[in-house]
Design a protein around this motif. Structure first.
Motif, PDB file in Angstrom:
ATOM      1  N   LEU A 192       0.859  -1.169   0.175  1.00  9.31           N
ATOM      2  CA  LEU A 192       0.046  -0.136  -0.048  1.00  9.31           C
ATOM      3  C   LEU A 192       0.934   1.102   0.014  1.00  9.31           C
ATOM      4  CD1 LEU A 192      -2.702  -0.972   2.672  1.00  9.31           C
ATOM      5  CD2 LEU A 192      -2.942  -0.824  -0.096  1.00  9.31           C
ATOM      6  N   PHE A 193       2.078   1.201  -0.347  1.00 12.13           N
ATOM      7  CA  PHE A 193       2.978   2.402  -0.218  1.00 12.13           C
ATOM      8  C   PHE A 193       2.703   3.376  -1.283  1.00 12.13           C
ATOM      9  CE2 PHE A 193       6.776   4.481  -1.763  1.00 12.13           C
ATOM     10  CZ  PHE A 193       7.106   5.369  -0.432  1.00 12.13           C
ATOM     11  N   VAL A 194       2.280   2.887  -2.364  1.00 12.46           N
ATOM     12  CA  VAL A 194       2.088   3.894  -3.634  1.00 12.46           C
ATOM     13  C   VAL A 194       0.919   4.522  -3.156  1.00 12.46           C
ATOM     14  CG1 VAL A 194       1.476   4.218  -5.942  1.00 12.46           C
ATOM     15  CG2 VAL A 194       3.383   2.501  -5.235  1.00 12.46           C
ATOM     16  N   GLN A 195      -0.137   3.758  -2.842  1.00 16.98           N
ATOM     17  CA  GLN A 195      -1.377   4.550  -2.442  1.00 16.98           C
ATOM     18  C   GLN A 195      -1.353   5.405  -1.114  1.00 16.98           C
ATOM     19  OE1 GLN A 195      -0.980   1.150  -2.818  1.00 16.98           O
ATOM     20  NE2 GLN A 195      -2.509   0.528  -4.358  1.00 16.98           N
ATOM     21  N   GLY A 196      -0.631   5.260  -0.336  1.00 21.09           N
ATOM     22  CA  GLY A 196      -0.356   6.101   0.925  1.00 21.09           C
ATOM     23  C   GLY A 196       0.374   7.377   0.470  1.00 21.09           C
ATOM     24  N   LEU A 197       1.277   7.034  -0.467  1.00 19.63           N
ATOM     25  CA  LEU A 197       2.188   8.340  -0.959  1.00 19.63           C
ATOM     26  C   LEU A 197       1.409   9.135  -1.927  1.00 19.63           C
ATOM     27  CD1 LEU A 197       4.820   9.460  -1.198  1.00 19.63           C
ATOM     28  CD2 LEU A 197       5.155   8.158  -3.125  1.00 19.63           C
ATOM     29  N   ILE A 198       0.499   8.651  -2.488  1.00 22.69           N
ATOM     30  CA  ILE A 198      -0.495   9.588  -3.342  1.00 22.69           C
ATOM     31  C   ILE A 198      -1.265  10.244  -2.560  1.00 22.69           C
ATOM     32  CG2 ILE A 198      -2.237   9.467  -5.096  1.00 22.69           C
ATOM     33  CD1 ILE A 198      -0.734   7.277  -6.405  1.00 22.69           C
ATOM     34  N   LEU A 199      -2.067   9.402  -1.516  1.00 25.78           N
ATOM     35  CA  LEU A 199      -3.050  10.319  -0.538  1.00 25.78           C
ATOM     36  C   LEU A 199      -2.036  11.104   0.444  1.00 25.78           C
ATOM     37  CD1 LEU A 199      -5.267   7.297   0.255  1.00 25.78           C
ATOM     38  CD2 LEU A 199      -5.817   9.027  -1.170  1.00 25.78           C
ATOM     39  N   THR A 200      -1.059  10.958   0.652  1.00 27.74           N
ATOM     40  CA  THR A 200      -0.300  11.855   1.422  1.00 27.74           C
ATOM     41  C   THR A 200       0.197  13.106   0.626  1.00 27.74           C
ATOM     42  OG1 THR A 200       0.646  10.319   2.761  1.00 27.74           O
ATOM     43  CG2 THR A 200       1.574  12.309   3.104  1.00 27.74           C
ATOM     44  N   VAL A 201       0.218  13.110  -0.785  1.00 29.08           N
ATOM     45  CA  VAL A 201       0.519  14.183  -1.406  1.00 29.08           C
ATOM     46  C   VAL A 201      -0.528  15.106  -1.834  1.00 29.08           C
ATOM     47  CG1 VAL A 201       1.762  14.767  -3.594  1.00 29.08           C
ATOM     48  CG2 VAL A 201       2.809  12.920  -2.214  1.00 29.08           C
ATOM     49  N   LEU A 202      -1.633  14.545  -1.831  1.00 28.87           N
ATOM     50  CA  LEU A 202      -2.772  15.260  -2.574  1.00 28.87           C
ATOM     51  C   LEU A 202      -2.991  16.696  -1.801  1.00 28.87           C
ATOM     52  CD1 LEU A 202      -5.505  12.314  -3.242  1.00 28.87           C
ATOM     53  CD2 LEU A 202      -4.444  14.182  -4.933  1.00 28.87           C
ATOM     54  N   PRO A 203      -3.179  16.607  -0.256  1.00 23.41           N
ATOM     55  CA  PRO A 203      -3.300  17.706   0.202  1.00 23.41           C
ATOM     56  C   PRO A 203      -2.343  19.049  -0.341  1.00 23.41           C
ATOM     57  CG  PRO A 203      -3.668  16.377   1.501  1.00 23.41           C
ATOM     58  CD  PRO A 203      -3.047  15.656   0.794  1.00 23.41           C
ATOM     59  N   GLU A 204      -1.053  18.733  -0.536  1.00 23.93           N
ATOM     60  CA  GLU A 204      -0.127  19.531  -0.970  1.00 23.93           C
ATOM     61  C   GLU A 204      -0.586  20.286  -2.266  1.00 23.93           C
ATOM     62  OE1 GLU A 204       2.304  20.680   0.350  1.00 23.93           O
ATOM     63  OE2 GLU A 204       2.014  19.566   2.344  1.00 23.93           O
ATOM     64  N   THR A 205      -1.596  19.688  -3.082  1.00 20.97           N
ATOM     65  CA  THR A 205      -2.121  20.400  -4.294  1.00 20.97           C
ATOM     66  C   THR A 205      -2.675  21.742  -3.870  1.00 20.97           C
ATOM     67  OG1 THR A 205      -3.935  19.029  -4.375  1.00 20.97           O
ATOM     68  CG2 THR A 205      -1.867  18.270  -5.702  1.00 20.97           C
ATOM     69  N   LEU A 206      -3.361  21.733  -2.698  1.00 25.04           N
ATOM     70  CA  LEU A 206      -3.985  23.002  -2.334  1.00 25.04           C
ATOM     71  C   LEU A 206      -3.184  24.175  -2.112  1.00 25.04           C
ATOM     72  CD1 LEU A 206      -6.283  21.481   0.703  1.00 25.04           C
ATOM     73  CD2 LEU A 206      -6.806  22.212  -1.721  1.00 25.04           C
ATOM     74  N   VAL A 207      -1.951  23.777  -1.645  1.00 29.62           N
ATOM     75  CA  VAL A 207      -0.784  24.872  -1.687  1.00 29.62           C
ATOM     76  C   VAL A 207      -0.144  25.183  -3.122  1.00 29.62           C
ATOM     77  CG1 VAL A 207       1.378  25.642  -0.720  1.00 29.62           C
ATOM     78  CG2 VAL A 207      -0.153  24.009   0.739  1.00 29.62           C
ATOM     79  N   ILE A 208      -0.164  24.351  -3.874  1.00 30.30           N
ATOM     80  CA  ILE A 208       0.161  24.677  -5.357  1.00 30.30           C
ATOM     81  C   ILE A 208      -0.905  25.817  -6.121  1.00 30.30           C
ATOM     82  CG2 ILE A 208       0.877  23.885  -7.465  1.00 30.30           C
ATOM     83  CD1 ILE A 208       1.955  21.190  -5.938  1.00 30.30           C
TER      84      ILE A 208
END
Length: 87
Positions: free
Chosen positions: A62-78
């Motif tokens: 589940l590493f890839v799914q966890g990484l994607i879900l962790t990075v998603l909120p950073e798109t708010l800052v972008i």
């Protein structure tokens, strides 16, 4: 944490009565928008990161799914940084 937001909004929107322009400068408003977006992203990642690390500890696939879900909120800052270029 959220109890102070109405007070912050009152300070930001409070005009001094002598001018008819905005209460705060556009650059300060953009900085406030980016700061609040970063604050929201950090708050969202608090729970998502803990859940992702727990899931990865249970199942390493589940590493890839966890990484994607962790990075998603950073798109708010972008997306909030776009405001800087619009001001």
């Amino acid at each position: 944490m959220f109890e102070t937001l109405p007070e912050l909004a009152n300070v930001a929107l409070q005009a001094d009565g002598t001018t008819s322009g905005p209460a705060i400068e556009p650059s300060a408003a953009a900085a406030l928008a980016v700061g609040l977006a970063a604050f929201g992203a950090g708050y969202a990642e608090r729970g998502i990161g803990a859940a992702a690390v727990g899931a990865i500890a249970e199942d390493e696939s589940l590493f890839v799914q966890g990484l994607i879900l962790t990075v998603l909120p950073e798109t708010l800052v972008i997306l909030a940084l776009v405001v800087i270029f619009l001001v």
